[in-house]
Design an enzyme around this catalytic site. Structure first.
Site, mmCIF file in Angstrom:
data_model
loop_
_atom_site.group_PDB
_atom_site.id
_atom_site.type_symbol
_atom_site.label_atom_id
_atom_site.label_comp_id
_atom_site.label_asym_id
_atom_site.label_seq_id
_atom_site.Cartn_x
_atom_site.Cartn_y
_atom_site.Cartn_z
ATOM 1 C CG ASP A 18 30.252 39.691 8.373
ATOM 2 O OD1 ASP A 18 31.064 39.469 9.272
ATOM 3 O OD2 ASP A 18 29.377 40.575 8.463
ATOM 4 C CB SER A 27 32.276 43.103 12.109
ATOM 5 O OG SER A 27 31.489 41.949 11.972
ATOM 6 C CD GLN A 60 33.920 39.627 11.369
ATOM 7 O OE1 GLN A 60 33.110 39.287 12.221
ATOM 8 N NE2 GLN A 60 33.601 39.716 10.086
#
Length: 301
Positions: free
Chosen positions: A215, A236, A286
């Protein structure tokens, strides 16, 4: 001192409160400038909780997550695991992360017993310089700071980034020119690894660490064609991972990131983590919210 990775000794080390209930304490190793919990930490910890609810022989092959509220770094996080299904080959575990009595994150992780198959293929790893020939992110920032013409406001921002104690080693392959606002292709390549030693252990441990690493700087790939704007808000929305082959998260891996699309205040990014021997270990995807404003016409030099 302790040479083990802080990701193992602290960040991903959950306290078991009940059979399928875990807690991460209120002391968080690294908190981004947004002062919200780092998404990779929540993903990694949720996978730790899910992994406690399967047999040692089962390995995670995928996880799909939604961030539903921003995480508060000042309080502990509770992780509730539901044993959704346990089959002969595949098992599914659902995880809910809770703060202030409300879910901040939900996740489903699927685990599989090892199975062979003649159906096998993968993309080819990009050809890039080895990590030994590249500067770390900290070294690159130090190099920029040595430029006496850097504007004071920008110097302060770089110094603040440099002071962050991120538990990941990062070596950008093609670092962007931070003094330019020219659009770039929405692609990035990094060599990444956990700081410290993890060693040979259950593969699920390395997958949890990779979830944390995956991430970091990922969504920023979608901003490279839009460097004339300043980010007002970026967070996110969801995060998915597929694990393909064994790897060591404390060994250098190439993180290939690209953003095929952005629009509607959202950006989509895709990533691949490659082992040094060219084996594709992990695939990630993502989507996040990205809100921007025009950058004031102030030079960084």
């Amino acid at each position: 001192g302790d040479l083990r990775s802080v990701l193992i000794t602290s960040v991903l080390n959950l306290e078991r409160l009940e059979v399928d209930l875990f807690r991460c304490g209120g002391q968080h190793h690294w908190v981004p400038a947004t002062q919200h919990l780092f998404g990779g930490q929540i993903v990694g910890q949720a996978l730790v909780a899910a992994a406690h609810a399967v047999s040692r022989d089962e390995q995670v092959h995928s996880l799909h997550c939604y961030f539903v509220r921003t995480g508060d770094p000042k309080v502990p996080v509770l992780y509730e695991v539901e044993r959704t299904r346990t089959g002969k080959s595949f098992s599914v575990r659902s995880v809910k992360a809770i703060q202030h009595g409300k879910p901040i994150f939900t996740c489903q992780a699927s685990f599989q017993l090892s199975q062979g198959s003649p159906v096998q293929h993968q993309f080819t790893m990009p050809t890039v310089p080895p990590p030994e020939e590249l500067l770390t992110q900290e070294e690159l920032i130090q190099k920029f700071l040595q430029n006496p013409n850097v504007a004071e406001g920008y110097r302060k921002r770089l110094t603040k980034i440099q002071a962050q104690d991120v538990p990941i080693d990062i070596k950008p392959v093609n670092p962007p020119d931070i003094f330019s606002s020219e659009p770039q292709e929405p692609k990035q390549l990094f060599w990444v690894r956990a700081r410290g030693y993890i060693g040979e252990t259950d593969m699920k441990v390395h997958c949890c660490v990779a979830a944390y690493i995956s991430d970091y700087a990922f969504l920023g790939t979608a901003l490279l064609p839009h460097r004339q704007y300043r980010v007002k808000f970026m967070v996110s929305l969801d995060h998915s991972m597929w694990f393909h082959a064994p790897f060591r998260a404390d060994h250098w891996m190439l993180y290939e990131c690209e953003s095929p699309w952005a629009g509607g205040c959202r950006g989509l990014v895709q990533g691949r983590l490659w082992r040094r021997d060219g084996v594709l270990a992990v695939t990630c995807a993502q989507e996040g919210v990205i809100r921007v404003e025009p950058t004031p016409t102030q030079s960084k030099l």
